[in-house]
Design an enzyme around this catalytic site. Structure first.
Site, PDB file in Angstrom:
ATOM      1  N   ASP A  95       0.708  -1.240   0.058  1.00 30.81           N
ATOM      2  CA  ASP A  95       0.200   0.015   0.238  1.00 30.81           C
ATOM      3  C   ASP A  95       0.448   0.760  -0.354  1.00 30.81           C
ATOM      4  O   ASP A  95       0.416   1.973  -0.884  1.00 30.81           O
ATOM      5  CB  ASP A  95      -0.814  -0.236   1.163  1.00 30.81           C
ATOM      6  CG  ASP A  95      -2.056  -1.342   1.114  1.00 30.81           C
ATOM      7  OD1 ASP A  95      -2.627  -0.795  -0.254  1.00 30.81           O
ATOM      8  OD2 ASP A  95      -2.426  -1.041   1.723  1.00 30.81           O
ATOM      9  N   TYR A 148     -10.533  -0.523   3.211  1.00 31.28           N
ATOM     10  CA  TYR A 148      -9.370  -0.791   4.441  1.00 31.28           C
ATOM     11  C   TYR A 148      -9.209   0.719   5.325  1.00 31.28           C
ATOM     12  O   TYR A 148      -8.360   1.316   4.407  1.00 31.28           O
ATOM     13  CB  TYR A 148      -8.452  -1.357   4.261  1.00 31.28           C
ATOM     14  CG  TYR A 148      -7.933  -2.709   5.052  1.00 31.28           C
ATOM     15  CD1 TYR A 148      -8.818  -3.859   4.136  1.00 31.28           C
ATOM     16  CD2 TYR A 148      -8.329  -2.666   6.295  1.00 31.28           C
ATOM     17  CE1 TYR A 148      -8.621  -5.642   5.351  1.00 31.28           C
ATOM     18  CE2 TYR A 148      -8.727  -3.993   7.297  1.00 31.28           C
ATOM     19  CZ  TYR A 148      -8.621  -5.045   6.976  1.00 31.28           C
ATOM     20  OH  TYR A 148      -8.862  -6.551   6.940  1.00 31.28           O
TER      21      TYR A 148
HETATM   22 CU   LIG Z   1      -7.836  -7.803   6.988  1.00 28.68          CU
END
Ligand SMILES: [Cu+2]
Ligand SMILES: *[C@@H]1O[C@H](CO)[C@@H](O)[C@H](O)[C@H]1NC(C)=O
Ligand SMILES: *[C@@H]1O[C@H](CO)[C@@H](O)[C@H](O)[C@H]1NC(C)=O
Ligand SMILES: *[C@@H]1O[C@H](CO)[C@@H](O)[C@H](O)[C@H]1NC(C)=O
Length: 727
Positions: free
Chosen positions: A370, A458
């Protein structure tokens, strides 16, 4: 900074990403302009959402930092400086005809000795920018000197991998399917309205596939938005396009899951007003509001925009487009001498690795990095006052560069606040047996610097929490949405025999695929100066010789000073415990112990993937939880400078193969914290926070307990609140 009304002008824009970005709406601010100016880029909540209506309340004593003046050698580039770099590059002969897309533009920090020698009031070292630009598939690395207006260094990167994706890359990739007849046909065949379809852009990883070589590719996968604001819960399973980002064409079209029902929208909502309507609220009574008060005002100050002073701590805090939040020059005051002593030159999250555990065509590639693929700073949206950070928080913006070299502001991206969570920092009572009435206790108050990155589905919350006893706790918390897989059944009892479950069923027709999260921190510890050593303090069982003692065994600590990098590659083991100290061998306490800090692991997890599996090769820096390297300013990013589609040829693991000496010199400690995530029903439709952490704790750094002289609270110190109701 822009006020609420100017946010509203951009409210149509929806977006932002991670391994994902969605929507083909091109935000109104998105058009490159010849006249660079500061524009906010924001995720904007929909009208139903109650958040971010007001700018955060700033404590009266705090003024917002002026982002336009530089006071410290490590201060990030200002909007003016970014604009100037863009102008310099536009008149730089190789780029004169057209400026290639800028994938990274940030401060090229001065050399460490220069920063260490600098004191407030000294002239600032030359300001330089480090730029990654991508032209015809080649990554140009440039150093631009702002003073002279010259490009000082220019090289073409030779290793594998591409720089972080730009917003343009993602927007372009998301448009591609909508021009495809095949895509249109598949959407229609699935009974979904094209207008309800929104897509994400998972990164492709690198697997050596012929059609993906020598070009930038990205995957595009889509979701049905009908009846929900929860982007991720209604996947069009089996539809996966591989898109050439630069040519803007589909290179591979996979369409296998038409028979898999699209999960229902009911129960996926998570916005405040909407959840109430669906669920009602006849369960537990809501909690009454609770808050922390500081009747005397805050105890910290932020000087010159970035230098934080609180209790015995002083450090530099800034936003970075890739790392998110960077702590530099952390120093703590010695209670004996009053001197500020160096603890850490620089600390930040260097890379994240998030591999999903599903070998299917539409899933195998989901092995995100990320920080290097998307950036933890560019994905860090404005924090939500009163909820993300308490009322007494102070906010800091990030100033970043768009791909056309113009600056934009990520407002309220970092918050800083003092926390009193009702905990104890030390205590002792004597019992009546010792004939004493001693009851000594001290409240624990800490200072937290926080950021929250929303990398697509997320959310990663990063906290650096400073304690007055010298401890720094680093926390990484996970929340947000699961990445889910559509499944052809609603109940575990209906799972066909030949169906391979790659995670539990978390809702009807929804599988939460098992995955890991690893976060690797770059911790350039400088304990009382740069020359430090790493000591593995091993606890080992000793057996007593017969007759010596009624005891058969006891435990001893053995100190092993790491001479080279190979001695400091640590895999954590419960039955072979150690403490891990970074010490200054030349700085001894009055008792002769070297001053040190230890990294104290919390709960952790190790990658179970094969070391030769391509994602693990690219993320080989997660093969150990601890590494120590000699300081090298080019070695900041554990997965390499260029990680997009990289092959793992330039990572912490490859640097360390040189097995360089690390004893009594400037060293960097790398620590990886991880978690295996087997999803469960409680993670649906939005996941309660999971917290990982580790501590950096002084060991023989102070001559004795540094907060011995801390005062307790007395009644008169705290305001008396009248209770709305009595117990
Ligand atoms: Cu997770
Ligand atoms: C999708 O296909 C339908 C039916 O063939 C056609 O009417 C429509 O124009 C197509 N839409 C796009 C965006 O290509
Ligand atoms: C610093 O790191 C880079 C990248 O790993 C490497 O090429 C260079 O040789 C290193 N410099 C030193 C002095 O080790
Ligand atoms: C630190 O160590 C290096 C390498 O051993 C040495 O050259 C340097 O002089 C040392 N610096 C200090 C301040 O002791």
């Amino acid at each position: 900074m822009a006020g609420p009304s100017s946010y509203l002008r951009f409210s149509l824009s929806i977006f932002f990403f991670s391994f994902v970005l969605f929507s083909i709406f091109i935000p109104s601010w998105y058009h490159p302009s010849n006249e660079p100016k500061l524009r906010p880029k924001r995720f904007f909540p929909t009208s139903k959402s109650p958040v971010v209506e007001e700018p955060p309340r700033i404590c009266k004593t705090k003024t917002r930092p002026s982002s336009q003046t530089i006071h410290h050698p490590l201060d990030p580039l200002t909007a003016q400086e970014i604009t100037r770099v863009g102008l310099i590059l536009r008149s730089y002969p190789p780029f004169e005809s057209s400026l290639p897309p800028i994938h990274s533009l940030s401060l090229h920090e001065p050399e460490k000795p220069e920063v260490l020698a600098w004191e407030k009031g000294d002239p600032l070292p030359p300001r330089r920018a480090f730029v990654l630009a991508l032209s015809s598939g080649r990554t140009h690395e440039l150093v631009v000197d702002l003073g002279s207006g010259r490009v000082e260094a220019h090289s073409i990167e030779s290793g594998s991998g591409f720089p972080p994706l730009t917003l343009d890359d993602l927007v372009a990739a998301l448009e591609v399917p909508f021009a495809s007849a095949e895509f249109n046909e598949s959407i229609l065949a699935r009974g979904v309205l094209l207008s309800d379809v929104k897509c994400i852009t998972p990164s492709s990883g690198w697997y050596g596939q012929a059609e993906e070589e020598k070009r930038r590719v990205i995957k595009v996968q889509c979701f049905d938005q009908e009846g929900t604001s929860n982007f991720y819960m209604r996947p069009l399973e089996g539809l996966t396009m591989t898109v050439d980002i630069d040519k803007r064409e589909i290179v591979k079209f996979l369409d296998s899951g038409r028979g898999i029902p699209i999960p229902k929208s009911a129960g996926t909502e998570y916005r405040y007003g909407s959840v109430e309507e669906e669920v009602g609220c006849d369960s537990a009574p809501p909690l009454k509001p609770i808050s922390m008060e500081q009747p005397g005002g805050p105890s910290f100050s932020v000087e010159d925009g970035h230098v934080v002073k609180w209790a015995n701590w002083e450090f530099h805090l800034k936003a970075d487009h890739r790392a998110g939040l960077v702590i530099s020059r952390a120093r703590v005051r010695d209670p004996e001498t009053g001197a500020l002593r160096s603890v850490m030159y620089k600390g930040f999250v260097s890379e994240l690795f998030v591999p999903y555990m599903d070998p299917d065509d539409g899933w195998y590639f989901k092995t995100y990095m990320d920080a290097g693929e998307f950036g933890m700073g560019v994905t860090a949206m404005s924090l939500v006052p009163l909820n993300d950070c308490p009322r007494n928080a102070y906010y800091m913006d990030g100033i970043f560069a768009s791909s056309d070299g113009t600056p934009y502001s990520q407002s309220n991206m970092i918050c800083l606040f003092e926390r009193y969570a009702g905990d104890i920092s030390w205590r002792h009572s004597e019992s009546p047996l010792t004939a004493s009435q001693i009851r000594e206790s001290r409240p624990k108050v800490t200072l937290v610097a926080r950021m929250a990155s929303s990398v697509g589905n997320y959310d990663y919350i990063f906290d650096w929490e400073f304690q007055t006893d010298g401890l720094i706790q680093v926390k990484a918390s996970l929340s947000g949405m699961l990445m889910v897989k559509g499944a052809p059944f609603e109940n575990t009892k209906n799972v066909p025999e030949d169906y391979e479950m790659t995670g539990p069923l978390v809702s009807e027709n929804v599988i939460g695929v098992i995955h890991d999260h690893f976060m690797t921190f770059h911790l350039d510890m400088d304990i009382d100066g740069s020359n430090n050593s790493f000591v593995n303090v091993r606890l080992e069982k000793e057996e007593t010789p017969p007759g010596r003692s009624p005891r058969k065994s006891y435990v001893k600590a053995r100190r092993l000073v790491a001479r080279t990098e190979g001695d400091a590659k640590i895999k954590l083991k419960l039955y072979e415990p150690s403490e891990f100290h970074v010490i200054n061998p030349s700085r001894l306490s009055r008792l002769g112990n070297p001053a040190g800090y230890k990294v104290v692991p919390g709960g952790n997890a190790a990658s179970l993937l094969d070391v030769d599996d391509p994602p693990q090769l690219r993320n080989a820096y997660t093969n150990n939880q601890i590494w120590v390297t000699p300081y090298n300013r080019s070695e900041q990013w554990a997965g390499g400078l260029l990680v997009y589609q990289s092959r793992g040829d330039n990572t912490l693991a490859t640097w360390s193969e040189r097995n360089r000496p690390i004893e009594d010199r400037d060293i960097v400690l790398w620590y990886t914290v991880g978690v295996h995530h087997i999803p469960c029903q409680e993670d649906f439709p939005v996941m309660p926070t999971v917290q990982l952490s580790f501590d950096l704790k002084p060991v023989n750094f102070f001559e004795s307990n540094p907060i011995l002289h801390a005062a307790p609270y007395f009644e008169k110190d705290l305001p008396v609140c009248t209770m709305a109701a009595s117990f």
